[in-house]
Scaffold this active site. Structure first.
Site: not given
Length: 728
Positions: A25, A201, A204
């Site tokens: 991600s 979070d 990221h």
């Protein structure tokens, strides 16, 4: 320095290219930010745990994200396909993964060992791809552990460091006898160390940080293709041109010649050294100080200039020193301004004369303006429109002074001889011509010098053409004053015609060989813009000089020491009007919202603040009788300061800041400023010394020198044409 790529530049660089992002991600984030440089409207949507394609068919650019969150057999197979099928192989591969391995296996040491084994099996494949493609392995960013959710608590910075060390050790040792071709992309990690606490979070990066990472990735790949001046990373040093090579040879010969001359002269001096009579204790010979020969002056000047030019080249062409981007803050501009103003006020002396705009006062004016302009450039204050508009007035004021000074000289002295013209042109252009040769830059790049040079020639031609009207001639007959005003009126009409006829202007300056001097990036638009921005201020300076000298001749002004310029009532009234006008202009400039609209008004209204300043500075007798010796010293070398800053104080042709001492901004600015000012002072001295030798007062000798100069520039034009053909 990081170049900010525009959409058109990015598409131009990546035309017919295929870029692949492989990983988790975090790599997906980098992919999105990279694609948005090419297409800002691209949306982050769809299933996050699958492949995401992007294609710009018009630009023929293809960018893919391939979902492989772990370094395992799946990722290996993906990379292996590219090694076997050259048609599918991307031009750029950006890969990286680790956090999923930590998360799934709960941060176990066995998972780290397996990661090492897997990356070891992939390393030869990446190395094979790196021989023909650009391959980057993205090191893992740190996390902000306090913000991590429960199912990510096992992802610690200690674990991430261990995985990064494993990747670096394996990939760097994948080739035995040579350096690995796989590049470590560690900049994202460095950015995250400063910004990860802004993450939503804890895992990221915030959007601004990943945009910076993507832009750096674009710089890494595209700088070597497009070669932007303000992209100091990842592009080779430009090769020496033929003209640069010849210049280097000339300066090398000058240094060797001066050293030989010095050694021979020193030996001759030793032979002539007087010996002492032992009985009387007196010297038998007396030393006679011989004047310095022109040859010695030439060799010494070119020797020093050669060393200075070598420093210029090392600072801004050789990639020897680092460069950094400018970041504007109000404090970085206004605090140094306050500091130099305090210094300037502290060092004050009495003027030798108390006339309006006397020599000490004009040097002081040039000095503080130049220092403010230097601070404006190094702080990047052009992004703040009110500061930009006030700096435009300072540039206009410098041109106003030039118009005032040259008109006054020709009007009072009546000296239209070629010697005066050559002296001025040499003084203005010598350093710039040398820099054009050494730094491989066009004449128009140093825009201020062409501007002052052209306006000087306009003043000269206007006043030298028949009938030549001087103060001496006009004193005998007032009719000549009207004649001069008519000349000035025709000059104003000519300026207005060129200002509103861009086509005619461009045709004139696109003619060869003028085009070689005034073209920048293949056209004369930049020269048109610069000329038009201050098109009236030279005329204003000439008109002010005419009115002032006429009033002075008729003894309307009181220029004695300590006396106000006019009677008390008139002086107080003019002071009040000047202060109001000065503040009104500042309020208007500070309220500007659109640079283009304000630039349109600037040529007509800048004279308001200039005249207001002159009256405020000169009406009170005490203010006219003192000057700042600190500012005046800088004013005497203001031209050299303005030109030298391009390469040895700023960097990348003024777009960045030179870094001589990394990691210590304050010490770096102190050291680089000291060297910069010393070099500017030395160049000023060299220019004055050479002017005395190269420009003789004898007209026949001067004409021969001019013929040699014409031959020199003719040779430069031929060599420049040869260079242009070889480049194309």
């Amino acid at each position: 320095m990081m170049h900010k790529y525009r959409i058109s530049e990015a598409k131009n660089c990546l035309v017919d290219k295929h870029i692949a992002f492989v990983g988790d991600s975090r790599i997906r984030q980098l992919f999105y930010s990279f694609v948005k440089i090419i297409n800002p409207q691209f949306k982050e949507e769809g299933n996050k745990h699958e492949n995401i394609p992007f294609e710009d068919k018009i630009a023929s650019v293809k960018v893919d994200f391939l979902w492989h969150p772990e370094v395992n057999g799946s990722m290996k197979q993906c990379i292996k396909v590219w090694t076997e099928d050259s048609t599918a192989k991307p031009h750029v591969i950006v890969a990286g993964a680790a956090t999923w391995s930590i998360k799934i296996h709960n941060g176990s040491s066995e998972a780290l060992s397996q990661y090492k084994m897997n990356i070891t099996s992939i390393a030869p494949l990446l190395e094979k791809l790196a021989k023909t493609s650009d391959v980057y392995w993205v090191l893992q960013d740190p996390v902000y552990e306090d913000l991590l959710s429960e199912n990510r608590r096992m992802i610690t910075n200690e674990k991430i460091d261990a995985y990064n060390e494993a990747a670096v050790s394996v990939l760097n040792s994948s080739t035995r006898n040579s350096k690995s071709n796989v590049k470590m992309f560690s900049v994202s990690k460095l950015i995250a160390q400063e910004t990860i606490m802004e993450s939503l979070d804890g895992l990221h990066l915030p959007e601004s940080s990943r945009e910076t990472s993507a832009m750096i990735l674009m710089n890494v790949y595209c700088n070597k293709i497009l070669k932007p001046v303000d992209g100091s990373c990842c592009q080779p040093r430009p090769p020496l041109t033929l003209i640069q090579t010849l210049a280097a040879g000339f300066f090398a010969l000058s240094i060797i010649g001066y050293l030989l001359f010095y050694i021979i002269h020193r030996n001759a001096h030793r032979k002539n050294k007087p010996c002492t009579d032992l009985e009387s204790g007196e010297e038998k010979k007396h030393i006679v100080n011989t004047p310095v020969s022109p040859l010695e002056t030439l060799l010494q000047s070119f020797c020093k200039l050669g060393l200075i030019m070598a420093y210029f080249y090392m600072c801004d062409r050789a990639n020897l020193f680092m460069k950094e981007n400018k970041f504007y803050t109000h404090s970085s501009f206004f605090i140094p301004i306050i500091y130099i103003l305090v210094l300037g006020v502290f060092y004050n002396e009495n003027t030798k004369e108390t006339k309006v705009l006397n020599r000490e006062q004009t040097d002081e004016w040039k000095g503080w303006m130049q220092l403010v302009i230097l601070i404006y450039h190094i702080s990047g204050a052009s992004t703040f429109l009110p500061v930009y508009m006030h700096i435009r007035v300072l540039v206009a004021a410098y041109l106003f002074q030039t118009g005032y000074g040259h008109f006054s000289y020709f009007w009072i002295k009546g000296d239209f001889g070629i010697h005066r013209v050559c002296q001025v042109l040499f003084r203005l252009n010598f350093l710039v011509v040398v820099l054009c040769i050494v730094m491989d830059r066009p004449y128009q790049f140093y825009y201020f010098v062409p501007l002052v040079t052209v306006w000087f020639m306009v003043i000269y031609v206007t006043l030298a053409l028949w009938p030549q009207i001087t103060q001496k001639k006009a004193n005998g007959n007032c009719f000549w004053h009207l004649g001069l005003l008519l000349k000035l009126a025709f000059l104003l009409l000519f300026i207005c015609f060129l200002a509103y006829s861009q086509g005619a202007f461009e045709k004139i300056f696109s003619l060869w060989p003028l085009s070689k001097c005034f073209e920048l990036k293949g056209n004369v638009y930049e020269w048109w813009f610069r000329w038009r921005l201050d098109r009236y201020v030279f005329f204003h300076g000439m008109l002010f000089a005419f009115i002032y000298l006429a009033l002075q001749k008729r003894q309307v002004l009181s220029e004695g020491k300590g006396e106000p310029l006019f009677s008390n009532k008139i002086s107080n009234f003019l002071l009040f009007v000047s202060v109001v006008s000065f503040l009104t202009y500042s309020i208007w400039a500070s309220s500007c919202k659109n640079k283009t609209e304000c630039n349109e008004l600037h040529p007509s209204v800048s004279v308001v603040q200039i005249l207001a300043f002159i009256l405020i500075r000169n009406i009170p007798g005490h203010a006219r009788s003192v000057y700042s010796s600190f500012f005046a010293w800088f004013g005497k070398i203001s031209l050299e300061l303005f030109i030298c800053q391009y390469h040895i104080w700023l960097a990348a042709d003024t777009r960045g800041v030179l870094v001589l001492i990394p990691g210590n901004p304050v010490l770096n600015i102190v050291v680089s400023t000291f060297i910069f000012v010393c070099v500017a002072h030395e160049v000023s001295q060299i220019t004055n010394d050479l002017a005395q030798v190269i420009i003789p007062k004898d007209n026949s000798a001067l004409l021969r020198r001019l013929a040699c100069t014409a031959a020199f520039f003719g040779g430069l034009l031929i060599l420049s044409s040869i260079q242009d053909q070889s480049r194309h």
